[in-house]
Scaffold this motif. Structure first.
Motif, PDB file in Angstrom:
ATOM      1  N   GLU A 161       0.813  -1.212   0.000  1.00 18.56           N
ATOM      2  CA  GLU A 161       0.000   0.000   0.000  1.00 18.56           C
ATOM      3  C   GLU A 161       0.854   1.272   0.000  1.00 18.56           C
ATOM      4  O   GLU A 161       0.335   2.378   0.009  1.00 18.56           O
ATOM      5  N   SER A 162       2.176   1.104  -0.008  1.00 19.81           N
ATOM      6  CA  SER A 162       3.063   2.270  -0.081  1.00 19.81           C
ATOM      7  C   SER A 162       3.027   2.856  -1.481  1.00 19.81           C
ATOM      8  O   SER A 162       2.615   2.199  -2.440  1.00 19.81           O
ATOM      9  N   ASP A 163       3.494   4.091  -1.620  1.00 16.49           N
ATOM     10  CA  ASP A 163       3.468   4.702  -2.947  1.00 16.49           C
ATOM     11  C   ASP A 163       4.578   4.131  -3.835  1.00 16.49           C
ATOM     12  O   ASP A 163       5.503   3.468  -3.372  1.00 16.49           O
ATOM     13  N   ARG A 164       4.456   4.393  -5.125  1.00 18.25           N
ATOM     14  CA  ARG A 164       5.397   3.849  -6.104  1.00 18.25           C
ATOM     15  C   ARG A 164       6.838   4.266  -5.824  1.00 18.25           C
ATOM     16  O   ARG A 164       7.763   3.485  -6.024  1.00 18.25           O
ATOM     17  N   ARG A 165       7.013   5.500  -5.366  1.00 18.18           N
ATOM     18  CA  ARG A 165       8.357   6.000  -5.117  1.00 18.18           C
ATOM     19  C   ARG A 165       9.058   5.170  -4.046  1.00 18.18           C
ATOM     20  O   ARG A 165      10.218   4.808  -4.177  1.00 18.18           O
ATOM     21  N   HIS A 166       8.323   4.859  -2.981  1.00 21.10           N
ATOM     22  CA  HIS A 166       8.886   4.041  -1.904  1.00 21.10           C
ATOM     23  C   HIS A 166       9.263   2.652  -2.429  1.00 21.10           C
ATOM     24  O   HIS A 166      10.324   2.117  -2.100  1.00 21.10           O
ATOM     25  N   ILE A 167       8.379   2.062  -3.250  1.00 25.85           N
ATOM     26  CA  ILE A 167       8.639   0.724  -3.782  1.00 25.85           C
ATOM     27  C   ILE A 167       9.843   0.735  -4.720  1.00 25.85           C
ATOM     28  O   ILE A 167      10.675  -0.166  -4.682  1.00 25.85           O
ATOM     29  N   ARG A 168       9.947   1.773  -5.545  1.00 21.98           N
ATOM     30  CA  ARG A 168      11.104   1.858  -6.448  1.00 21.98           C
ATOM     31  C   ARG A 168      12.401   1.992  -5.651  1.00 21.98           C
ATOM     32  O   ARG A 168      13.427   1.432  -6.027  1.00 21.98           O
ATOM     33  N   ARG A 169      12.340   2.774  -4.558  1.00 25.89           N
ATOM     34  CA  ARG A 169      13.524   2.908  -3.704  1.00 25.89           C
ATOM     35  C   ARG A 169      13.905   1.557  -3.104  1.00 25.89           C
ATOM     36  O   ARG A 169      15.070   1.196  -3.029  1.00 25.89           O
ATOM     37  N   ARG A 170      12.881   0.811  -2.667  1.00 25.38           N
ATOM     38  CA  ARG A 170      13.129  -0.509  -2.081  1.00 25.38           C
ATOM     39  C   ARG A 170      13.715  -1.461  -3.124  1.00 25.38           C
ATOM     40  O   ARG A 170      14.627  -2.238  -2.832  1.00 25.38           O
ATOM     41  N   ILE A 171      13.209  -1.403  -4.358  1.00 24.79           N
ATOM     42  CA  ILE A 171      13.740  -2.245  -5.441  1.00 24.79           C
ATOM     43  C   ILE A 171      15.211  -1.921  -5.674  1.00 24.79           C
ATOM     44  O   ILE A 171      16.053  -2.826  -5.800  1.00 24.79           O
ATOM     45  N   ASP A 172      15.552  -0.633  -5.723  1.00 20.85           N
ATOM     46  CA  ASP A 172      16.952  -0.232  -5.923  1.00 20.85           C
ATOM     47  C   ASP A 172      17.829  -0.716  -4.777  1.00 20.85           C
ATOM     48  O   ASP A 172      18.973  -1.163  -4.989  1.00 20.85           O
ATOM     49  N   ASP A 173      17.296  -0.642  -3.550  1.00 26.63           N
ATOM     50  CA  ASP A 173      18.046  -1.084  -2.368  1.00 26.63           C
ATOM     51  C   ASP A 173      18.310  -2.590  -2.428  1.00 26.63           C
ATOM     52  O   ASP A 173      19.425  -3.048  -2.162  1.00 26.63           O
ATOM     53  N   ILE A 174      17.288  -3.364  -2.792  1.00 26.05           N
ATOM     54  CA  ILE A 174      17.448  -4.819  -2.884  1.00 26.05           C
ATOM     55  C   ILE A 174      18.450  -5.170  -3.975  1.00 26.05           C
ATOM     56  O   ILE A 174      19.311  -6.038  -3.797  1.00 26.05           O
TER      57      ILE A 174
END
Length: 416
Positions: A161-174
């Protein structure tokens, strides 16, 4: 594992041009995947069409049938046998009350259950987030139903339920974390390559018996259960061949038809273990009536991953339960074995040894008995076929085989 056990599930499939037997097997596999994820299939809805409905996957009449079936059975979940578009999920969800997921999301959920290592968990989360990112828009209603259970494991509700920006940041971190893992694996493989270890990953369709044979051949304790994707994280162990030579055996994640592309990309490091192999041991379940199709699925995936040039030994497993009309289709070397036989592990190891010998050069050497360290080195790094003590020279006459370009060749040259 999920805290929600035995969720009631309706599975839905559309047959577009497949023969009936192949289509029914695909649905049977979806049912097995559901069982692996702790779900119970209470009904199956099928339809024959020339193409899927772009709005709701199944036709209007079948949607109405599904609504009536849902009212009668009150399922927790409806799983579709193909990957649904975001709009299809939204549209179907306007008609039914249960959660709606597709085959890809189910497989990702199982991987989330099976991941044990930090790396495995990161890879699963990456695949799930990449799958969910384009599906976030307009999913308020759908996401509000994700209260736990199948299809929600891994990143969890709050992340979805987080926004796209947060998810993209998480993807980059992973990706950054996995990149460091990949570099570590590359260094580890480089060290193994330097000492010229012979590597034999076990590959095959999921639930073909890979972990069973890995445990028998290496005396390891890989997780073994009659479930799809029982093994996720790769495990490597030394295996001793009949003539004493040691090679590295690796148990790998099972292949499956329509494997989500996000998983193929995310599990790159797992597949790299296969890519650097000297010999692939392909295990095929000969008790499965669809064995030929499953064998071809694995071979096609190996070709897609550019691993089809690696030498291959095909092992038809479960010879004690062979399907009616079974005829091996492998054009390469193959054996037919059962894990329940006392003799077959020896046959299996001899078959691998034969493949190893094919990649080695024959040598002869005369080793003085005083050079015991050299003799031990040759026993460890080569396959010695014959060794005879010669009293007149107080030496051992060896006939053996060694890998091309192995450092041991320098020693052999000195004593030849």
């Amino acid at each position: 594992m999920s805290s929600v056990l035995n969720e009631k599930v309706i599975i839905v499939g559309v047959n577009i041009g497949l023969d009936e037997e192949r289509f029914l097997y695909s649905l049977s596999e979806l049912s097995s995947l559901t069982n692996t994820a702790n779900g119970t299939v209470v009904a199956t809805v099928t339809q024959n069409r020339h193409r899927v409905d772009t709005a709701t996957y199944i036709g209007k009449g079948k949607v109405e049938e599904l609504v009536i079936l849902e009212e009668e059975l009150e399922p927790d979940l409806i799983i579709f046998n193909d990957e649904l578009t975001p709009s299809q999920v939204r549209n179907i969800s306007t008609f039914v009350k249960a959660k709606v997921i597709d085959r890809t999301q189910l497989i990702l959920d199982i991987f989330a259950q099976r991941a044990r290592s930090k790396e495995g968990k990161l890879q699963v989360e990456l695949a799930q987030l990449q799958y969910l990112l384009p599906r976030l828009g307009g999913q308020g209603l759908v996401l509000s139903r994700l209260g736990g259970g199948i299809g929600t494991r891994g990143p969890g509700e709050t992340k979805l339920e987080s926004d796209r920006r947060h998810i993209r940041r998480r993807i980059d971190d992973i990706k950054a974390q996995l990149s460091s893992v990949v570099k570590h694996r590359e260094r580890y493989r480089a060290r193994r390559k330097k000492i010229m270890s012979f590597r034999s990953p076990i590959v095959g369709y999921t639930n073909a018996g890979k972990s069973t044979w890995f445990n028998i051949l290496s005396s390891a304790e890989s997780f073994e259960e009659n479930l799809l994707f029982a093994t996720l994280d790769p495990m490597s162990r030394n295996m001793s061949l009949p003539l004493g030579y040691q090679c590295i055996l690796t148990d790998t994640v099972g292949f499956i038809q329509d494997l989500p592309t996000t998983l193929i990309a995310s599990f790159r490091s797992t597949l790299e273990e296969v890519k650097g192999a000297d010999l692939l041991v392909h295990i095929v379940d000969s008790s499965n009536t669809e064995f030929a199709h499953l064998e071809r699925t694995v071979l096609d995936l190996l070709e897609e991953l550019e691993m089809n040039t690696i030498p291959l030994l095909t092992v038809y497993n479960k010879s004690d339960q062979t399907a009616e009309g079974f005829i091996p289709i492998a054009s390469n070397d193959h054996i037919h074995v059962s894990a329940k036989s006392d003799q077959d592990p020896i046959i299996f190891k001899e078959a691998i040894q034969t493949q190893v010998l094919k990649q080695m050069d024959r040598y002869t050497a005369l080793i003085p008995s005083k050079d015991g360290d050299i003799l031990a080195y040759l026993k460890a790094e080569t396959i010695i076929k014959a060794m005879e003590y010669q009293e007149e020279s107080n030496s051992y006459q060896l006939i053996g085989y060694c890998l091309k370009d192995h450092p041991v060749n320098g020693v052999i040259k000195k004593y030849s």
